[in-house]
Design a protein around this motif. Sequence first.
Motif, short mmCIF file in Angstrom:
data_model
loop_
_atom_site.label_atom_id
_atom_site.label_comp_id
_atom_site.label_asym_id
_atom_site.label_seq_id
_atom_site.Cartn_x
_atom_site.Cartn_y
_atom_site.Cartn_z
N ASP A 79 0.83 -1.20 0.00
CA ASP A 79 0.00 0.00 0.00
C ASP A 79 0.86 1.26 0.00
N ALA A 80 0.31 2.33 -0.58
CA ALA A 80 0.96 3.64 -0.49
C ALA A 80 0.66 4.18 0.91
N SER A 81 1.67 4.79 1.53
CA SER A 81 1.47 5.26 2.89
C SER A 81 2.14 6.61 3.12
N GLY A 82 1.63 7.31 4.11
CA GLY A 82 2.17 8.61 4.49
C GLY A 82 1.74 8.96 5.90
N ARG A 83 2.14 10.16 6.34
CA ARG A 83 1.81 10.62 7.70
C ARG A 83 1.57 12.11 7.70
N PHE A 84 0.78 12.55 8.66
CA PHE A 84 0.63 13.97 8.91
C PHE A 84 0.31 14.16 10.39
N ARG A 85 0.53 15.37 10.88
CA ARG A 85 0.26 15.70 12.28
C ARG A 85 -0.95 16.64 12.35
N VAL A 86 -1.87 16.31 13.24
CA VAL A 86 -3.05 17.15 13.47
C VAL A 86 -2.59 18.36 14.28
N PRO A 87 -2.91 19.57 13.84
CA PRO A 87 -2.46 20.76 14.58
C PRO A 87 -3.05 20.81 16.00
N PRO A 88 -2.31 21.35 16.94
CA PRO A 88 -2.82 21.47 18.31
C PRO A 88 -4.07 22.34 18.41
N SER A 89 -4.31 23.18 17.42
CA SER A 89 -5.48 24.06 17.45
C SER A 89 -6.73 23.42 16.83
N ALA A 90 -6.65 22.16 16.41
CA ALA A 90 -7.79 21.49 15.77
C ALA A 90 -8.95 21.35 16.76
N GLN A 91 -10.15 21.59 16.27
CA GLN A 91 -11.37 21.49 17.08
C GLN A 91 -11.93 20.07 17.00
N PRO A 92 -12.60 19.60 18.03
CA PRO A 92 -13.21 18.26 17.98
C PRO A 92 -14.24 18.17 16.86
N GLY A 93 -14.29 17.01 16.23
CA GLY A 93 -15.24 16.79 15.14
C GLY A 93 -14.74 15.71 14.21
N THR A 94 -15.50 15.46 13.14
CA THR A 94 -15.14 14.47 12.13
C THR A 94 -14.72 15.20 10.87
N TYR A 95 -13.56 14.83 10.34
CA TYR A 95 -12.99 15.51 9.17
C TYR A 95 -12.71 14.49 8.08
N GLU A 96 -12.96 14.90 6.81
CA GLU A 96 -12.67 14.04 5.67
C GLU A 96 -11.24 14.29 5.19
N ILE A 97 -10.45 13.23 5.16
CA ILE A 97 -9.08 13.29 4.65
C ILE A 97 -9.10 12.66 3.27
N VAL A 98 -8.47 13.32 2.29
CA VAL A 98 -8.56 12.91 0.89
C VAL A 98 -7.17 12.66 0.33
N ALA A 99 -7.08 11.71 -0.60
CA ALA A 99 -5.84 11.46 -1.34
C ALA A 99 -6.20 11.26 -2.81
N THR A 100 -5.38 11.83 -3.70
CA THR A 100 -5.57 11.68 -5.13
C THR A 100 -4.37 10.92 -5.70
N CYS A 101 -4.65 9.78 -6.33
CA CYS A 101 -3.58 8.93 -6.88
C CYS A 101 -2.83 9.66 -7.98
N ALA A 102 -1.50 9.45 -8.02
CA ALA A 102 -0.67 10.08 -9.04
C ALA A 102 -0.97 9.49 -10.42
N GLU A 103 -1.23 8.21 -10.48
CA GLU A 103 -1.57 7.57 -11.74
C GLU A 103 -3.07 7.33 -11.80
N GLY A 104 -3.73 7.91 -12.75
CA GLY A 104 -5.16 7.71 -12.93
C GLY A 104 -6.03 8.76 -12.26
N GLY A 105 -5.49 9.49 -11.31
CA GLY A 105 -6.24 10.55 -10.65
C GLY A 105 -7.39 10.07 -9.78
N ARG A 106 -7.36 8.80 -9.38
CA ARG A 106 -8.42 8.28 -8.52
C ARG A 106 -8.40 8.99 -7.16
#
Length: 172
Positions: A79-106
């Motif tokens: 699988d393709a994998s990566g990481r990110f850090r949620v900022p300390p100022s983030a508010q509680p809630g549900t957020y949509e995280i998106v990724a766009t494939c380099a090949e095919g644009g899926r």
Amino acid sequence: MRRTARLLTGTALAVGTAGLVVTPAYGDGAGLELSPSSVVPGGQVSVDTAACRDGGAAGDASAVGAGAFTLAPGSDEQDASGRFRVPPSAQPGTYEIVATCAEGGRRVSGDLVVTLTAPSEQVHPRGSVKTGVGGALGDDDPVQTAAGVTALAVAAAGGTWLLHRRARGDGI
């Protein structure tokens, strides 16, 4: 009877056929997997997807305020994998995280839940519920408890007396 059987059989076949036609539209089920799926502000999130194995992907976590990140393809068709850090100022809630494939644009997505307490640090209630006078095992005033018991005893005695009068036919 035959007419009902034919109607039910025809309906069942139509529903089954529609299910077979619609099922492939969902694809291989590859989405964006977030680990952990519930995080506190300032926490790090790992992102994996089987949809972008060939060329990696560009991730977008700007909904939660983390900005863009990269998903690198793994070796040996992992699988393709990566990481990110949620900022300390983030508010509680549900957020949509998106990724766009380099090949095919899926485009694939996953939901991230931001909470104020980590799942292992959640506070569980202890003790009795403070709902008023007459707790079963609390530190209640003995005078108030005795008054409550007396009121219940008087009500029970009065109800019994009224039912006894009615049964004798004295009238009420």
